[in-house]
Design an enzyme around this catalytic site. Structure first.
Site, mmCIF file in Angstrom:
data_model
loop_
_atom_site.group_PDB
_atom_site.id
_atom_site.type_symbol
_atom_site.label_atom_id
_atom_site.label_comp_id
_atom_site.label_asym_id
_atom_site.label_seq_id
_atom_site.Cartn_x
_atom_site.Cartn_y
_atom_site.Cartn_z
ATOM 1 N N TRP A 271 -25.703 69.389 -2.019
ATOM 2 C CA TRP A 271 -25.821 69.181 -3.613
ATOM 3 C C TRP A 271 -26.587 68.376 -4.438
ATOM 4 C CZ3 TRP A 271 -28.475 73.981 -3.982
ATOM 5 C CH2 TRP A 271 -27.912 74.858 -3.264
ATOM 6 N N ASP B 186 -21.232 68.298 -11.939
ATOM 7 C CA ASP B 186 -21.503 69.838 -11.133
ATOM 8 C C ASP B 186 -20.606 69.988 -10.317
ATOM 9 O OD1 ASP B 186 -22.999 71.413 -9.862
ATOM 10 O OD2 ASP B 186 -23.984 70.185 -8.660
ATOM 11 N N LYS C 49 -21.346 81.449 -9.149
ATOM 12 C CA LYS C 49 -20.138 81.557 -8.613
ATOM 13 C C LYS C 49 -18.794 81.839 -9.169
ATOM 14 C CE LYS C 49 -22.575 78.860 -5.764
ATOM 15 N NZ LYS C 49 -23.867 77.730 -6.221
HETATM 16 C C1 LIG Z 1 -25.062 76.767 -5.647
HETATM 17 C C2 LIG Z 1 -24.876 75.152 -6.422
HETATM 18 C C3 LIG Z 1 -25.731 74.856 -6.840
HETATM 19 C C4 LIG Z 1 -27.441 75.836 -6.546
HETATM 20 O O1 LIG Z 1 -27.790 76.472 -7.754
HETATM 21 P P1 LIG Z 1 -28.994 76.755 -8.211
HETATM 22 O O2 LIG Z 1 -28.854 78.205 -9.359
HETATM 23 O O3 LIG Z 1 -29.525 77.811 -6.962
HETATM 24 O O4 LIG Z 1 -29.744 75.881 -8.128
HETATM 25 C C5 LIG Z 1 -25.667 73.225 -7.091
HETATM 26 N N1 LIG Z 1 -24.351 72.548 -7.138
HETATM 27 C C6 LIG Z 1 -23.234 73.284 -6.523
HETATM 28 C C7 LIG Z 1 -21.717 72.643 -6.000
HETATM 29 C C8 LIG Z 1 -23.256 74.331 -6.076
HETATM 30 O O5 LIG Z 1 -22.580 75.766 -6.012
#
Ligand SMILES: *Cc1c(COP(=O)(O)O)cnc(C)c1O
Length: 367
Positions: A103, A174, A198
């Site tokens: 990511w 993030d 998540k």
């Molecule tokens: C799942 C995830 C993403 C991507 O999320 P999307 O909703 O599929 O765009 C980005 N960063 C992290 C750390 C993630 O776990």
């Protein structure tokens, strides 16, 4: 009740059963309005209440001051890879990025569309098995911001605490896969974003917490849908938001508060993590991916001695009601994701199965 399955999915992931039951009822009729949540206008009184309650619960959970905006956007956490530099990186400046996983790589790929991107630390050479410490970190001279991925969902690594940023800069995070899994001091951050699927709710909605002064005037002309400022001003409903997502995120926030807030979340998550890590540390059949000092409390990555055994492991685990344990293709092996709503019994059931599987295949392992 259908059969009990422990869902180890990395996301979309399991949600609190009480939240799902409430949602079931609210889909038919919410607040005795005679209309279900899916059918209410995003401009009506019922959705006003949902918007305000969701925001208020979020602020309460993390003690978020008024100097920060709390809102939500669409396009997943992945769209934040370009929203962030578009809104926060002037063309003649540099932003620093921690390269700690897939990511992070995605964010690093988008930043140069807007300004200069400097990788201030990387664990790529060792397959992202750890979080680089201060000795491995070299900031640029005057970074506009420092971006990091708090928890690396695929690798199973997590920052223990926020990296210290150079004076005059701020942190962008993030936090998709560990937000609200433990207490957080929001004032250490300029901006935090997290895809909901998540720890917060359903897919299709991303929570953004941003210092208001930082998003007030973007450094370039931007399409409206890309402006943090506008989404913040309009309470996340400049256009039609994913209304069910806002509603469900609000329900998850209320659940977190009812459970005792972030200190309670941390306590439960530590207990679950201890079940798995104390077992991993006590044996030599399974090979952990993450270095000990960088282990995640949300995603647990490990391998069997051979890829054939990995495949057999996930297949047999699934037959036992231990679902979605395949690792991401980037590192292979297994990944068990245990977010806030994941029950401790699931961690115990997994370790029981791991012990049994290791006993059966120890001979293959010693070769
Ligand atoms: C799942 C995830 C993403 C991507 O999320 P999307 O909703 O599929 O765009 C980005 N960063 C992290 C750390 C993630 O776990």
């Amino acid at each position: 009740m259908s059969k009990r399955v422990f869902n180890f999915s990395a996301g979309p992931a399991c949600l609190p059963p009480s939240v799902i039951r409430q949602a079931q009822a609210d889909i038919v009729d919410i607040f005795d309005s005679g209309i279900g949540i899916l059918e209410h206008s995003h401009r009506g009184k019922v959705f006003d209440r949902i918007t305000h309650e969701t925001e208020a619960a979020c602020r309460q959970i993390a003690n978020i001051p008024d100097t920060y905006a709390v809102f939500w956007m669409q396009g997943g956490a992945t769209s934040q890879c370009y929203f962030v530099p578009a809104n926060l990186l002037p063309a003649d400046r540099t932003a620093d990025y921690f390269e700690t996983g897939k990511w992070a790589e995605d964010s690093i790929a988008e930043a140069p569309l807007y300004g200069t991107c400097h990788i201030c630390a990387s664990s790529k050479a060792s397959k992202y098995d750890h979080i680089p410490g201060p000795a491995e970190t070299k900031y640029s001279s005057n970074p506009a911001y420092v971006h990091f991925t708090a928890n690396n969902t695929i690798m199973g690594t997590e920052f223990r605490s926020e990296p210290a940023v150079p004076a005059g800069s701020f942190l962008v995070c993030d936090a998709s896969s560990n937000i609200f899994s433990r207490p957080i001091d929001v004032t250490k951050y300029g901006l935090i974003y997290a895809g909901a699927q998540k720890n917060l709710g359903p897919a299709g909605i991303t929570l953004v917490i941003a210092r208001k002064d930082l998003i007030a005037s973007p450094p370039r002309a931007l399409p409206k849908m890309m402006q943090y400022r506008l989404h913040a001003e309009k309470e996340g409903r400049y256009n039609t938001p994913p209304t069910f997502g806002v509603y469900l995120m609000g329900q998850v926030f209320k659940w977190i508060l009812a459970e005792g807030g972030l200190t309670a979340m941390e306590e439960i998550n530590r207990e679950k993590a201890a079940v798995l890590y104390s077992f991993l540390d006590s044996q030599d059949f399974y090979i952990p991916h993450a270095r000990k000092d960088s282990r995640s409390m949300m995603n647990f990555t490990f391998k069997c001695p051979t890829p054939e055994l990995d495949a057999l492991f996930t297949k047999q685990a699934e037959a036992r009601g231990l679902d979605s344990l395949s690792g991401h293709r980037f590192i292979g092996g297994m990944r068990a994701s245990m977010y806030n709503a994941f029950p401790k019994e699931g961690a115990v059931a997994l370790v029981d199965f791991m012990k049994e599987f290791a006993r059966q295949h120890a001979a293959t392992a010693s070769r």
